[in-house]
Design an enzyme around this catalytic site. Sequence first.
Site, PDB file in Angstrom:
ATOM      1  N   ILE A 118      29.616 -22.853   3.599  1.00 51.60           N
ATOM      2  CA  ILE A 118      31.680 -23.341   4.260  1.00 51.60           C
ATOM      3  C   ILE A 118      31.598 -22.349   5.380  1.00 51.60           C
ATOM      4  O   ILE A 118      31.460 -21.065   5.133  1.00 51.60           O
ATOM      5  CB  ILE A 118      32.075 -23.766   2.751  1.00 51.60           C
ATOM      6  CG1 ILE A 118      31.540 -22.272   1.827  1.00 51.60           C
ATOM      7  CG2 ILE A 118      30.418 -24.854   2.051  1.00 51.60           C
ATOM      8  CD1 ILE A 118      32.837 -23.073   1.197  1.00 51.60           C
ATOM      9  N   CYS A 119      32.639 -22.984   5.628  1.00 53.83           N
ATOM     10  CA  CYS A 119      33.571 -22.223   6.885  1.00 53.83           C
ATOM     11  C   CYS A 119      34.437 -21.632   6.467  1.00 53.83           C
ATOM     12  O   CYS A 119      35.582 -22.154   5.693  1.00 53.83           O
ATOM     13  CB  CYS A 119      34.155 -23.228   8.002  1.00 53.83           C
ATOM     14  SG  CYS A 119      34.836 -22.072   8.907  1.00 53.83           S
TER      15      CYS A 119
END
Length: 174
Positions: A118-119
């Site tokens: 995930i960013c």
Amino acid sequence: MEGWDPNTKSTLTQIPLLTTKAGPRDGAAWTQRLKEEYKALIAYTQMNKSNDNDWFRISAANPEGTRWTGKCWYVHNLLKYEFDLQFDIPITYPATAPELELPQLDGKTQKMYRGGKICLTVHFKPLWAKNCPRFGIAHALCLGLAPWLAAEIPILVDSGMVKHKDDAASSAES
């Protein structure tokens, strides 16, 4: 912490801060750091359960505590969406935050890197750097994964990119 909603502030202040600055290569100091990590995770989990906000389960997948696996879930429109969660502790930990991975969502959103990572770069990484070594795994889940799930899962569900397990089962039967 100014600009944060009161619930986030309250949650964060109840997660114990860590004191040992040690990574996987630091022998006995790493063992001490792992003890602190477990204490913080237990406190965070107990707090979530007491607030009827239980949303993840994780445990170390190896004796060294460098690989973690588990499940996380998000409730949207009264349906529970559950995902595998995994991450490795970087060699440069705690200076470098772990990259949290949700492999089932790989390629389904732009706010994710290859492999389902995930960013967290824009919002979370500066916060982690500012609070090193006091932040640990529990803080990454609270300030990284939880807001990411809250922002992304409703969009993924509403767009049809993520299906509820009951919907997927009924479409497979027909």
